[in-house]
Write a protein that holds these residues in place. Sequence first.
Motif, PDB file in Angstrom:
ATOM      1  N   SER A   2       0.825  -1.203   0.000  1.00 13.69           N
ATOM      2  CA  SER A   2       0.000   0.000   0.000  1.00 13.69           C
ATOM      3  C   SER A   2       0.860   1.255   0.000  1.00 13.69           C
ATOM      4  O   SER A   2       1.993   1.249   0.496  1.00 13.69           O
ATOM      5  CB  SER A   2      -0.936   0.008   1.214  1.00 13.69           C
ATOM      6  N   THR A   3       0.285   2.319  -0.546  1.00 14.33           N
ATOM      7  CA  THR A   3       0.979   3.604  -0.558  1.00 14.33           C
ATOM      8  C   THR A   3      -0.035   4.724  -0.762  1.00 14.33           C
ATOM      9  O   THR A   3      -1.051   4.517  -1.442  1.00 14.33           O
ATOM     10  CB  THR A   3       2.032   3.652  -1.686  1.00 14.33           C
ATOM     11  N   PRO A   4       0.179   5.883  -0.168  1.00 20.26           N
ATOM     12  CA  PRO A   4      -0.692   7.022  -0.468  1.00 20.26           C
ATOM     13  C   PRO A   4      -0.312   7.636  -1.813  1.00 20.26           C
ATOM     14  O   PRO A   4       0.866   7.872  -2.091  1.00 20.26           O
ATOM     15  CB  PRO A   4      -0.412   7.988   0.689  1.00 20.26           C
ATOM     16  N   VAL A   5      -1.307   7.872  -2.647  1.00 19.65           N
ATOM     17  CA  VAL A   5      -1.092   8.560  -3.917  1.00 19.65           C
ATOM     18  C   VAL A   5      -1.403  10.030  -3.688  1.00 19.65           C
ATOM     19  O   VAL A   5      -2.500  10.375  -3.232  1.00 19.65           O
ATOM     20  CB  VAL A   5      -1.997   7.983  -5.023  1.00 19.65           C
ATOM     21  N   MET A   6      -0.441  10.899  -3.981  1.00 20.17           N
ATOM     22  CA  MET A   6      -0.575  12.325  -3.667  1.00 20.17           C
ATOM     23  C   MET A   6      -0.615  13.175  -4.927  1.00 20.17           C
ATOM     24  O   MET A   6       0.064  12.858  -5.914  1.00 20.17           O
ATOM     25  CB  MET A   6       0.587  12.752  -2.774  1.00 20.17           C
ATOM     26  N   HIS A   7      -1.396  14.261  -4.856  1.00 17.59           N
ATOM     27  CA  HIS A   7      -1.532  15.149  -6.009  1.00 17.59           C
ATOM     28  C   HIS A   7      -1.480  16.607  -5.556  1.00 17.59           C
ATOM     29  O   HIS A   7      -2.210  17.017  -4.653  1.00 17.59           O
ATOM     30  CB  HIS A   7      -2.869  14.874  -6.715  1.00 17.59           C
ATOM     31  N   ASN A   8      -0.584  17.362  -6.154  1.00 16.76           N
ATOM     32  CA  ASN A   8      -0.424  18.797  -5.892  1.00 16.76           C
ATOM     33  C   ASN A   8      -0.136  19.115  -4.419  1.00 16.76           C
ATOM     34  O   ASN A   8      -0.581  20.150  -3.900  1.00 16.76           O
ATOM     35  CB  ASN A   8      -1.661  19.580  -6.349  1.00 16.76           C
ATOM     36  N   ILE A   9       0.613  18.256  -3.749  1.00 16.66           N
ATOM     37  CA  ILE A   9       1.050  18.541  -2.381  1.00 16.66           C
ATOM     38  C   ILE A   9       2.157  19.591  -2.442  1.00 16.66           C
ATOM     39  O   ILE A   9       3.118  19.443  -3.209  1.00 16.66           O
ATOM     40  CB  ILE A   9       1.554  17.259  -1.686  1.00 16.66           C
ATOM     41  N   PRO A  10       2.077  20.669  -1.652  1.00 20.68           N
ATOM     42  CA  PRO A  10       3.052  21.750  -1.772  1.00 20.68           C
ATOM     43  C   PRO A  10       4.475  21.340  -1.395  1.00 20.68           C
ATOM     44  O   PRO A  10       5.431  21.895  -1.923  1.00 20.68           O
ATOM     45  CB  PRO A  10       2.512  22.829  -0.824  1.00 20.68           C
ATOM     46  N   ARG A  11       4.619  20.402  -0.477  1.00 19.74           N
ATOM     47  CA  ARG A  11       5.960  19.956  -0.105  1.00 19.74           C
ATOM     48  C   ARG A  11       6.475  18.929  -1.100  1.00 19.74           C
ATOM     49  O   ARG A  11       5.717  18.302  -1.836  1.00 19.74           O
ATOM     50  CB  ARG A  11       5.947  19.351   1.302  1.00 19.74           C
ATOM     51  N   ASP A  12       7.803  18.746  -1.100  1.00 20.82           N
ATOM     52  CA  ASP A  12       8.431  17.745  -1.966  1.00 20.82           C
ATOM     53  C   ASP A  12       8.323  16.389  -1.270  1.00 20.82           C
ATOM     54  O   ASP A  12       9.199  15.993  -0.499  1.00 20.82           O
ATOM     55  CB  ASP A  12       9.892  18.123  -2.215  1.00 20.82           C
ATOM     56  N   ILE A  13       7.224  15.663  -1.549  1.00 16.80           N
ATOM     57  CA  ILE A  13       6.966  14.373  -0.908  1.00 16.80           C
ATOM     58  C   ILE A  13       6.699  13.326  -1.978  1.00 16.80           C
ATOM     59  O   ILE A  13       5.901  13.533  -2.887  1.00 16.80           O
ATOM     60  CB  ILE A  13       5.748  14.438   0.045  1.00 16.80           C
ATOM     61  N   THR A  14       7.370  12.196  -1.868  1.00 16.55           N
ATOM     62  CA  THR A  14       7.096  11.038  -2.719  1.00 16.55           C
ATOM     63  C   THR A  14       6.856   9.830  -1.823  1.00 16.55           C
ATOM     64  O   THR A  14       7.298   9.806  -0.665  1.00 16.55           O
ATOM     65  CB  THR A  14       8.266  10.744  -3.677  1.00 16.55           C
ATOM     66  N   ALA A  15       6.153   8.841  -2.341  1.00 16.91           N
ATOM     67  CA  ALA A  15       5.808   7.664  -1.548  1.00 16.91           C
ATOM     68  C   ALA A  15       6.039   6.398  -2.363  1.00 16.91           C
ATOM     69  O   ALA A  15       5.890   6.394  -3.589  1.00 16.91           O
ATOM     70  CB  ALA A  15       4.351   7.733  -1.088  1.00 16.91           C
ATOM     71  N   SER A  16       6.398   5.320  -1.677  1.00 20.18           N
ATOM     72  CA  SER A  16       6.560   4.016  -2.313  1.00 20.18           C
ATOM     73  C   SER A  16       6.039   2.943  -1.354  1.00 20.18           C
ATOM     74  O   SER A  16       6.125   3.095  -0.125  1.00 20.18           O
ATOM     75  CB  SER A  16       8.026   3.752  -2.667  1.00 20.18           C
ATOM     76  N   PRO A  17       5.498   1.840  -1.878  1.00 18.51           N
ATOM     77  CA  PRO A  17       4.883   0.833  -1.015  1.00 18.51           C
ATOM     78  C   PRO A  17       5.904  -0.080  -0.347  1.00 18.51           C
ATOM     79  O   PRO A  17       6.996  -0.314  -0.867  1.00 18.51           O
ATOM     80  CB  PRO A  17       3.998   0.046  -1.980  1.00 18.51           C
ATOM     81  N   LEU A  18       5.511  -0.598   0.824  1.00 20.00           N
ATOM     82  CA  LEU A  18       6.224  -1.651   1.524  1.00 20.00           C
ATOM     83  C   LEU A  18       5.240  -2.783   1.805  1.00 20.00           C
ATOM     84  O   LEU A  18       4.028  -2.598   1.761  1.00 20.00           O
ATOM     85  CB  LEU A  18       6.814  -1.135   2.839  1.00 20.00           C
ATOM     86  N   ALA A  19       5.763  -3.961   2.110  1.00 19.30           N
ATOM     87  CA  ALA A  19       4.900  -5.121   2.334  1.00 19.30           C
ATOM     88  C   ALA A  19       4.238  -5.050   3.705  1.00 19.30           C
ATOM     89  O   ALA A  19       4.848  -4.654   4.696  1.00 19.30           O
ATOM     90  CB  ALA A  19       5.712  -6.408   2.220  1.00 19.30           C
ATOM     91  N   GLY A  20       2.975  -5.434   3.742  1.00 19.67           N
ATOM     92  CA  GLY A  20       2.216  -5.567   4.979  1.00 19.67           C
ATOM     93  C   GLY A  20       1.442  -6.867   4.945  1.00 19.67           C
ATOM     94  O   GLY A  20       1.695  -7.741   4.106  1.00 19.67           O
TER      95      GLY A  20
END
Length: 219
Positions: free
Chosen positions: A40-58
Amino acid sequence: SLKRLFVTILIATAPLLVCAQQTDTAKVVNFGVRASANFSTPVMHNIPRDITASPLAGAEGGMFLDFNIGQRFFIRFNTFYGFQRSTLTMDGARCQLVSSSVEIPVYASWRFGNTRIGWGFVGVGPYTEFVTWGRLNTADGAFNPYHHVIDVDATTGQETLAMTDSHSGFGLMAGYEMPCGLFVDATAQMALTDLLAFDHNSDMWVRPMKLTLGLGWKF
């Protein structure tokens, strides 16, 4: 004698005939259990900060109920308890977001095959997930982002949280069920509701996405 042989064969094959009759006759309701690995991972759009996300196993697990409308169509009601993880990179610094949740997906489903070779199945439907606990591990410490207060109204004292602790969306399911009831499946889910709990531009949002690979048994 021939009569005795016929009676002996009838007695020997009677359990098999009964079993075949029960197998070919679809139940109105089936129950089952399922365990799976999730990514799972949060998908983000137009977030003002420089944030990226990638999934890990759960991981997650729970029970389900199949309501059989006919031989081919059924509705699967699920209740799962899960543990999710993902990596966030914020302004170059990596941190980990973990959470536990209760999820309730419902899939309108169609099966194809037969009781001899097994059944393939596909489904689509809505889900709702309630976060029961969360933690964001950062270089400055750890906190629960779902209960994190970012503002307090000076007049009313009302708190504004960073993120909501529930979201809803739609999912897809596909799998294969063996004649004995053992099955494997995969699901893909995408939230349609925004996790951000404060007032913000409608073009800015955070929506969780999740993939699962599961193993289960239907009774």
